[in-house]
Design a protein around this motif. Structure first.
Motif, PDB file in Angstrom:
ATOM      1  N   LEU A  89      14.913  19.783  83.660  1.00 57.35           N
ATOM      2  CA  LEU A  89      14.095  19.295  84.896  1.00 57.35           C
ATOM      3  C   LEU A  89      13.116  19.530  85.520  1.00 57.35           C
ATOM      4  O   LEU A  89      11.858  18.836  86.127  1.00 57.35           O
ATOM      5  CB  LEU A  89      14.733  19.131  85.808  1.00 57.35           C
ATOM      6  N   SER A 172      14.580  12.562  81.341  1.00 57.39           N
ATOM      7  CA  SER A 172      14.275  13.198  82.336  1.00 57.39           C
ATOM      8  C   SER A 172      12.324  13.131  82.518  1.00 57.39           C
ATOM      9  O   SER A 172      11.946  12.597  83.478  1.00 57.39           O
ATOM     10  CB  SER A 172      13.757  15.390  81.591  1.00 57.39           C
ATOM     11  N   ALA A 189      17.389  14.152  89.723  1.00 63.82           N
ATOM     12  CA  ALA A 189      18.128  14.635  88.424  1.00 63.82           C
ATOM     13  C   ALA A 189      18.725  15.560  89.129  1.00 63.82           C
ATOM     14  O   ALA A 189      20.088  15.865  88.482  1.00 63.82           O
ATOM     15  CB  ALA A 189      16.817  15.354  87.795  1.00 63.82           C
TER      16      ALA A 189
END
Length: 268
Positions: A89, A172, A189
């Motif tokens: 992330l 991501s 996320a």
């Protein structure tokens, strides 16, 4: 009176393969050297692994496995997997920050390979994961975790984790490119990653879950990766989970890499 037509400037020539690789490595170094100026980036990768390891071991260990030692042997490989996936992330957040601050506006005006900014960020963030991974194993060893397969198993687990994290990073990247700001990146996320990791056998055995949930857990890519890492670190089946994890990694790249590159080009 005559007018003179000035020819439009020729578009900048894009880099070839070898130049693109050099540019990717340069942008990789740019991301890594930021740690020197912002040590908090490395601190983020240090605090979360230790916090999760201590909480899961000493809060849930006795209730789930009967003792913290037994639970640590089962759960540490799963915690390593969870941390590796959550660490991807940072790629989304870092890219989105570069976009909102105008860094990408400058990069896309240069005659560099289209994929260099994306690949450079992904490689740098994957390299940072090595620190968190070995910190996890080091603290786990102090707490009582014991590797039972030797150096080859550890190296295999590290290679598999990095390969899967590298593949997951393309998802991501897409999130980072599409979100409006870093806060939206984190919300979206985490909403995706939390159910994926917690509906796996990373923290508890599959047979303790309801039957309907076990169907999903058995095919969950996080389960496959956790089983592979367990096998490589403490013994057990390795070939099947490893092959499944690599197939999932290939699928992630095939699906999300083209979408991420298209989204990046769409910003030009």
């Amino acid at each position: 009176m005559t007018t003179m037509t000035v020819p439009a400037p020729a578009p900048a020539k894009r880099a070839g393969l070898s130049a693109g690789i050099r540019q990717t490595m340069t942008l990789t170094w740019r991301s890594l050297v930021q740690i020197k100026h912002n040590p908090m980036e490395l601190l983020d990768l240090s605090v979360q692994p230790v916090m999760f390891l201590l909480l899961f071991t000493y809060v849930f260990g006795g209730a789930i496995a009967g003792s913290t030692e037994d639970y640590l042997q089962f759960a540490l490989p799963g915690l390593v997997v969870q941390n590796a996936l959550f660490a991807t992330l940072t790629t989304a957040i870092g890219l989105n920050t570069d976009i909102t601050k105008g860094v990408f506006d400058r990069l896309r005006s240069l005659p560099i390979a289209r994929t260099a900014p994306l690949a450079g960020r992904i490689i740098a963030d994957t390299a940072k994961q090595l620190w968190a991974l070995f910190l996890f194993l080091g603290i786990g060893t102090i707490l009582g975790f014991r590797i039972q397969t030797g150096v080859a198993g550890v190296l295999g687990a590290v290679a598999l984790l990095l390969a899967f994290a590298l593949a997951m990073s393309w998802m991501s990247v897409l999130i980072g490119l599409k979100a409006k700001d870093p806060e939206k990146v984190q919300i979206f996320a985490f909403s995706l990653m939390m159910p994926l990791t917690f509906t796996s056998n990373a923290f508890v055995p599959t047979d303790t879950m309801p039957g309907w949930l076990q169907v999903w857990v058995d095919v969950n890519p996080v389960t496959q990766l956790a089983d592979a890492v367990r096998g490589l670190l403490i013994g057990g089946e390795v070939a099947g989970p490893t092959i499944s994890s690599l197939l999932w990694a290939v699928a992630l790249v095939v699906v999300f890499a083209p979408l991420a590159i298209r989204a990046f080009r769409g910003r030009a």
